[in-house]
Scaffold this motif. Structure first.
Motif, PDB file in Angstrom:
ATOM      1  N   GLY A  43       0.824  -1.214   0.000  1.00 31.98           N
ATOM      2  CA  GLY A  43       0.000   0.000   0.000  1.00 31.98           C
ATOM      3  C   GLY A  43       0.851   1.254   0.000  1.00 31.98           C
ATOM      4  O   GLY A  43       0.593   2.195  -0.764  1.00 31.98           O
ATOM      5  N   CYS A  44       1.878   1.262   0.849  1.00 34.40           N
ATOM      6  CA  CYS A  44       2.802   2.409   0.878  1.00 34.40           C
ATOM      7  C   CYS A  44       3.489   2.580  -0.464  1.00 34.40           C
ATOM      8  O   CYS A  44       3.586   3.692  -0.990  1.00 34.40           O
ATOM      9  CB  CYS A  44       3.862   2.220   1.972  1.00 34.40           C
ATOM     10  SG  CYS A  44       3.268   2.393   3.637  1.00 34.40           S
ATOM     11  N   TYR A  45       3.967   1.478  -1.035  1.00 34.29           N
ATOM     12  CA  TYR A  45       4.665   1.525  -2.316  1.00 34.29           C
ATOM     13  C   TYR A  45       3.753   2.096  -3.408  1.00 34.29           C
ATOM     14  O   TYR A  45       4.156   2.973  -4.173  1.00 34.29           O
ATOM     15  CB  TYR A  45       5.139   0.121  -2.713  1.00 34.29           C
ATOM     16  CG  TYR A  45       5.946   0.090  -3.985  1.00 34.29           C
ATOM     17  CD1 TYR A  45       7.315   0.277  -3.962  1.00 34.29           C
ATOM     18  CD2 TYR A  45       5.329  -0.133  -5.214  1.00 34.29           C
ATOM     19  CE1 TYR A  45       8.068   0.250  -5.128  1.00 34.29           C
ATOM     20  CE2 TYR A  45       6.066  -0.154  -6.385  1.00 34.29           C
ATOM     21  CZ  TYR A  45       7.431   0.024  -6.336  1.00 34.29           C
ATOM     22  OH  TYR A  45       8.159   0.004  -7.499  1.00 34.29           O
ATOM     23  N   PHE A  46       2.519   1.612  -3.473  1.00 33.26           N
ATOM     24  CA  PHE A  46       1.563   2.089  -4.477  1.00 33.26           C
ATOM     25  C   PHE A  46       1.337   3.589  -4.346  1.00 33.26           C
ATOM     26  O   PHE A  46       1.394   4.330  -5.335  1.00 33.26           O
ATOM     27  CB  PHE A  46       0.236   1.336  -4.345  1.00 33.26           C
ATOM     28  CG  PHE A  46      -0.832   1.848  -5.264  1.00 33.26           C
ATOM     29  CD1 PHE A  46      -0.878   1.443  -6.592  1.00 33.26           C
ATOM     30  CD2 PHE A  46      -1.782   2.741  -4.806  1.00 33.26           C
ATOM     31  CE1 PHE A  46      -1.863   1.926  -7.447  1.00 33.26           C
ATOM     32  CE2 PHE A  46      -2.768   3.228  -5.653  1.00 33.26           C
ATOM     33  CZ  PHE A  46      -2.805   2.818  -6.979  1.00 33.26           C
ATOM     34  N   ALA A  71      10.637   4.561  -5.071  1.00 33.63           N
ATOM     35  CA  ALA A  71       9.478   4.201  -4.252  1.00 33.63           C
ATOM     36  C   ALA A  71       9.832   3.105  -3.253  1.00 33.63           C
ATOM     37  O   ALA A  71       9.400   3.142  -2.092  1.00 33.63           O
ATOM     38  CB  ALA A  71       8.317   3.760  -5.134  1.00 33.63           C
ATOM     39  N   MET A  72      10.640   2.151  -3.680  1.00 33.76           N
ATOM     40  CA  MET A  72      11.079   1.095  -2.773  1.00 33.76           C
ATOM     41  C   MET A  72      11.895   1.682  -1.614  1.00 33.76           C
ATOM     42  O   MET A  72      11.697   1.331  -0.455  1.00 33.76           O
ATOM     43  CB  MET A  72      11.927   0.064  -3.524  1.00 33.76           C
ATOM     44  CG  MET A  72      12.438  -1.067  -2.641  1.00 33.76           C
ATOM     45  SD  MET A  72      13.634  -2.130  -3.459  1.00 33.76           S
ATOM     46  CE  MET A  72      15.125  -1.141  -3.342  1.00 33.76           C
ATOM     47  N   LEU A  73      12.792   2.613  -1.929  1.00 33.89           N
ATOM     48  CA  LEU A  73      13.648   3.211  -0.904  1.00 33.89           C
ATOM     49  C   LEU A  73      12.862   4.081   0.080  1.00 33.89           C
ATOM     50  O   LEU A  73      13.161   4.097   1.270  1.00 33.89           O
ATOM     51  CB  LEU A  73      14.765   4.018  -1.560  1.00 33.89           C
ATOM     52  CG  LEU A  73      15.760   3.203  -2.390  1.00 33.89           C
ATOM     53  CD1 LEU A  73      16.722   4.119  -3.131  1.00 33.89           C
ATOM     54  CD2 LEU A  73      16.506   2.211  -1.518  1.00 33.89           C
ATOM     55  N   VAL A  74      11.857   4.794  -0.401  1.00 34.26           N
ATOM     56  CA  VAL A  74      11.045   5.636   0.479  1.00 34.26           C
ATOM     57  C   VAL A  74      10.140   4.776   1.362  1.00 34.26           C
ATOM     58  O   VAL A  74       9.883   5.109   2.524  1.00 34.26           O
ATOM     59  CB  VAL A  74      10.220   6.659  -0.344  1.00 34.26           C
ATOM     60  CG1 VAL A  74       9.249   7.423   0.538  1.00 34.26           C
ATOM     61  CG2 VAL A  74      11.147   7.621  -1.072  1.00 34.26           C
ATOM     62  N   THR A  75       9.681   3.661   0.838  1.00 33.64           N
ATOM     63  CA  THR A  75       8.813   2.748   1.594  1.00 33.64           C
ATOM     64  C   THR A  75       9.575   2.036   2.712  1.00 33.64           C
ATOM     65  O   THR A  75       9.012   1.706   3.756  1.00 33.64           O
ATOM     66  CB  THR A  75       8.192   1.706   0.645  1.00 33.64           C
ATOM     67  OG1 THR A  75       7.456   2.388  -0.366  1.00 33.64           O
ATOM     68  CG2 THR A  75       7.276   0.743   1.357  1.00 33.64           C
TER      69      THR A  75
END
Length: 162
Positions: A43-46, A71-75
């Motif tokens: 959900g966070c990644y999306f 997005a992976m790094l921020v999640t």
């Protein structure tokens, strides 16, 4: 009653036959906690990929990062701390290892997970031409196998089953 106790009670409501006959309670709790953290991460990644980063290349000045990797790094920080908390207080709560040592070991095992996830994500998106979100889901499935063994035999080693 603490939040972890509530979560354990809720998980144990579903620890029934035939699952209970084949899967140890600790493994079941780990699977449920991991599954919840995975769904949280998806959900966070999306949201981050589609709305925060807006599917755009992220230029940091010294390096440009593709949207799916950014997005992976921020999640990562969100799922890192949620996963550690769930593992420490729900799945492996009887580990004799001090929490600081567990956190450091968890960081090392998660670093391995990030490498596995990164390689899988790059492969699925850039070589297989699969959309970023489904690619992240596939990468998560591969990473989960590594993650369980790292938690069981390294991070929370010697945790007694409840």
């Amino acid at each position: 009653m603490r939040l972890a106790d509530w979560i354990i009670r809720a998980i144990d409501l579903f620890y029934l036959r035939p699952v209970a006959a084949f899967v140890p309670r600790q493994v079941f709790r780990y699977a449920v906690c991991g599954g919840a953290n995975v769904v949280f991460g998806w959900g966070c990644y999306f949201l981050i990929y589609n709305f925060l980063i807006d599917k755009q290349l992220v230029d940091l000045g010294f390096v440009a990062v593709s949207a799916h990797v950014a997005a992976m790094l921020v999640t990562f920080p969100f799922t890192f701390f949620a996963g550690f908390w769930l593992n420490r207080y729900v799945a492996f709560r009887r580990s004799p290892i001090p929490s600081g040592t567990q956190l450091f070991r968890y960081l090392l095992s998660v670093a391995g997970s990030v490498v596995v996830n990164y390689v899988c994500l790059k492969f699925f998106v850039e070589y297989c031409a699969i959309w970023a979100t489904p690619s992240q889901m596939l990468a998560t499935c591969v990473t989960t196998v590594y993650s369980f063994f790292a938690a069981k035999y390294f991070t929370f080693r010697h945790a007694e089953a409840e």
